[in-house]
Design an enzyme around this catalytic site. Structure first.
Site, mmCIF file in Angstrom:
data_model
loop_
_atom_site.group_PDB
_atom_site.id
_atom_site.type_symbol
_atom_site.label_atom_id
_atom_site.label_comp_id
_atom_site.label_asym_id
_atom_site.label_seq_id
_atom_site.Cartn_x
_atom_site.Cartn_y
_atom_site.Cartn_z
ATOM 1 N N ASP A 194 53.633 37.996 39.317
ATOM 2 C CA ASP A 194 53.009 39.319 39.830
ATOM 3 C C ASP A 194 53.517 40.719 38.999
ATOM 4 O O ASP A 194 54.561 40.559 38.656
ATOM 5 C CB ASP A 194 52.113 39.658 40.804
ATOM 6 C CG ASP A 194 50.271 39.554 41.026
ATOM 7 O OD1 ASP A 194 50.218 40.784 39.952
ATOM 8 O OD2 ASP A 194 49.512 39.200 41.307
ATOM 9 N N HIS A 264 48.099 41.130 35.402
ATOM 10 C CA HIS A 264 48.891 41.179 36.764
ATOM 11 C C HIS A 264 50.094 40.283 35.975
ATOM 12 O O HIS A 264 51.221 39.782 36.850
ATOM 13 C CB HIS A 264 48.450 39.585 38.115
ATOM 14 C CG HIS A 264 47.517 39.602 38.729
ATOM 15 N ND1 HIS A 264 47.450 40.180 39.759
ATOM 16 C CD2 HIS A 264 46.016 40.055 38.216
ATOM 17 C CE1 HIS A 264 46.074 40.166 41.036
ATOM 18 N NE2 HIS A 264 45.159 39.964 39.661
ATOM 19 N N GLU A 328 41.488 39.709 38.195
ATOM 20 C CA GLU A 328 41.387 40.583 38.159
ATOM 21 C C GLU A 328 41.743 41.318 36.659
ATOM 22 O O GLU A 328 43.212 41.023 36.641
ATOM 23 C CB GLU A 328 41.873 41.180 39.590
ATOM 24 C CG GLU A 328 41.169 40.747 40.491
ATOM 25 C CD GLU A 328 42.746 41.031 41.713
ATOM 26 O OE1 GLU A 328 41.477 40.603 42.681
ATOM 27 O OE2 GLU A 328 43.041 41.299 41.673
ATOM 28 N N TYR A 419 40.684 33.603 53.440
ATOM 29 C CA TYR A 419 42.026 34.757 53.318
ATOM 30 C C TYR A 419 42.866 35.834 53.679
ATOM 31 O O TYR A 419 42.322 36.217 54.907
ATOM 32 C CB TYR A 419 40.557 36.774 52.255
ATOM 33 C CG TYR A 419 41.042 35.915 51.002
ATOM 34 C CD1 TYR A 419 40.755 34.345 49.972
ATOM 35 C CD2 TYR A 419 42.392 37.240 49.937
ATOM 36 C CE1 TYR A 419 41.073 34.170 48.620
ATOM 37 C CE2 TYR A 419 41.661 36.526 48.193
ATOM 38 C CZ TYR A 419 41.364 35.209 48.404
ATOM 39 O OH TYR A 419 41.611 35.716 47.134
ATOM 40 N N THR A 471 50.495 38.748 49.371
ATOM 41 C CA THR A 471 51.520 39.046 50.639
ATOM 42 C C THR A 471 51.830 41.091 50.465
ATOM 43 O O THR A 471 52.589 41.540 50.724
ATOM 44 C CB THR A 471 52.686 38.745 50.817
ATOM 45 O OG1 THR A 471 53.540 38.723 49.141
ATOM 46 C CG2 THR A 471 52.727 37.317 51.413
HETATM 47 C C1 ACM Z 1 42.719 37.225 44.297
HETATM 48 O O1 ACM Z 1 42.774 36.468 45.475
HETATM 49 N N1 ACM Z 1 42.846 37.961 43.265
HETATM 50 C C2 ACM Z 1 42.235 36.160 43.590
#
Ligand code: ACM
Ligand code: ZN
Length: 530
Positions: A194, A264, A328, A419, A471
């Site tokens: 990332d 990312h 994103e 989540y 995290t």
């Molecule tokens: C994500 O939570 N950005 C997939």
């Protein structure tokens, strides 16, 4: 009087020992048919566990059962190939079922039998037996007669883990896999790169991990503008990844690696700035959020780079499923980049979103040739899906519904339910260390992965649900475990148990037993629930 007392004592003792065993484990099996009341099979220390000779997976199942009983309850059993009818526990194949993970546990005067449709089914049964026995075995375990027939509701039962924002040691990844196995989960979605750190070794580009894994500093709290000014790094060598893959495979867990693209990517852009639209320089990102700096879609070197990365990724990870991310990824750089604009013209594209689809299609072709299927976050719907892509629906269920209607397979992980980096108790101390909203245990449990909007035919495209653990605010293994447990318990029943059998109150009773196991094994968990 003495006689009455001793009789009472015997009754009390047997009630106590029966109380130790409970077949109502998490996830709750589909069918538990008790035998006659009071009839038990007594399993004694050093009992044999028979498995078919010349079957390494069954031998491994027997060894793991022995390991579990020993660590959970201090109880010793001995795996023995072809021990025949004398064994107290027998693992076998041959159960007739369409579901490869189906198993049957029979406890009768002949002993304990776990029969699976496949080796994988036997392993799921081993987990059930282990949880039924629990933590307090003593010299012997009295197992009430029973027939358990079980199989999972969904074939895909995923758990995700972000090891880029923070790095977690190999041993903890193995513990994470142990937790998944305990809960009958079978797909570990490993987010390994990332903006904040590239953590997968690529041998043909060693600097990618060596330099791309290290950020110079980390923002304190939630993008406060204050930093710790300490370099932070860590990456997984290919040997370590292979070791983890083998560890997971023994537990019938597949590892789906994710190299997130085209956004990312600051970890990689730091090392190869020429792959970005502006040419950089880029830093391994010290803050959280969505970076506007992404891979340049108009530079042919970008696809060459990705193919090299995915070549090595596929060598290390045998998974049929490979995640290419896609979430994103802002398009502002693409709008201003001459190379990206030229590429759009060349391909006759009218929207920048279609550039992302172009990259995905190229990767889809490339990975399909290696027998792999790509998964992407639901943003990949924006510019149109490539042919075989599986959609991971996270911004609610809308993307999943749309994909299923287009006859694409779907994994359900809507933020509001799945989540588990979100906080689980309504108190300030929890909010401080969590991004986003409130996802209590009961909310996870209430997820129905098949949206009511879908027809029966469309519903078939829902492979199953997954929880995600990001995290940014979770730096240590104990904290990660605390976020995972017991919400992993909740998702495991969503993944495994038929929805008609789900009941939150009954689930929390089962959970109390599970917590004893967590205490015994030193697993951290959230001991309260809402
Ligand atoms: C994500 O939570 N950005 C997939
Ligand atoms: Zn560009």
């Amino acid at each position: 009087m003495r006689k009455v007392l001793s009789l009472l004592f015997v009754v009390a003792m047997s009630v106590a020992s029966w109380a130790q065993v409970s077949y109502e484990v998490i996830p709750l099996p589909r069918s538990i048919e008790p035998g006659k009341r009071g009839e038990v099979f007594t399993l004694r220390q050093n009992a044999a566990v028979a498995y078919p000779a010349d079957n390494e997976q069954m031998a491994s199942n027997a060894r793991l059962l022995a390991e579990y009983l020993h660590q959970d309850a201090g109880f010793v059993v001995e795996p023995k190939a072809d021990a025949g009818k004398t064994a107290a526990i027998t693992l076998s194949l041959g159960l007739k079922s369409d579901n490869p993970e189906a198993y049957r546990i029979t406890v009768s005067k002949r002993g304990v039998a776990i029969q699976g449709a496949t080796e994988e089914g036997v392993f799921r049964g081993v987990q059930t037996l282990r949880k039924a026995i629990g933590t307090e075995a003593g010299e012997q375990v009295e197992l009430p007669y029973v027939t358990i027939d079980d199989q999972p509701r969904f074939g895909y039962r995923g758990v995700h883990f972000d090891t880029s924002r923070h790095f977690f040691p190999v041993d903890f990844i193995k513990t994470y896999i142990d937790l998944m196995a305990l809960h009958g989960c079978n797909q570990f979605h490993w987010h390994i790169t990332d903006d904040q750190g590239w953590r997968f070794e690529v041998k043909s580009m060693p600097e990618l991990a060596i330099k791309g894994s290290v950020r110079e500093k980390t923002v304190l709290g939630c993008n406060t503008g204050l930093y710790d000014y300490r370099p932070y790094g860590g990456y997984y060598t290919q040997d370590e990844c292979r070791e983890i893959v083998a560890y997971a495979a023994k537990r019938f867990i597949n590892i789906i690696p994710e190299i997130d693209l085209p956004g990312h990517m600051q970890g990689a852009l730091h090392v190869y700035p020429e792959l970005g639209c502006t040419g950089g320089p880029y830093e391994v990102w010290p803050i959280w959020g969505i970076s506007e700096d992404v891979l340049c879609a108009g530079n042919p070197a970008t696809l060459d780079f990705l193919k090299r990365v995915y070549d090595e990724l596929c060598d290390v990870f045998p998974s049929k499923l490979i995640n290419i991310g896609g979430d994103e990824s802002p398009r502002v750089r693409w709008q201003q980049c001459p190379k990206c604009q030229a590429k759009m013209k060349e391909l006759g594209l009218t929207r920048e979103a279609q550039l992302q689809t172009y990259i995905n299609k190229e990767l889809d072709k490339y990975l399909s040739a290696r027998g792999r299927t790509i998964i992407g976050w639901d943003e990949i719907l924006d510019g149109g899906l490539s042919e075989n892509t599986i959609v991971l629906s996270w911004r609610g269920t809308k993307g999943g519904i749309e994909a299923a209607r287009q006859h694409h397979r779907v994994i359900m992980a809507p933020t509001d339910y799945c989540y588990i980096d979100y906080y689980q108790l309504r108190r300030d101390s929890e909010r401080l260390y969590a991004i986003g909203g409130y996802v209590p245990l009961s909310k996870v449990y209430s997820l129905e992965p098949i949206p009511a909007e879908l027809s029966e035919e469309e519903s078939k495209y829902i492979l199953g649900p997954q929880v995600n653990l990001w995290t940014e605010y979770i730096a240590f293994p104990d904290h990660a475990m605390y976020m995972l447990l017991p919400r992993l318990d909740a998702i495991s029943e969503v993944q495994w148990t038929p929805k008609e059998q789900k009941n939150f109150d009954a689930f929390t009773v089962r959970l109390e037993r599970m917590e004893k196991l967590y205490d015994k094994l030193g697993y951290k968990y959230c001991a309260k629930w809402e």
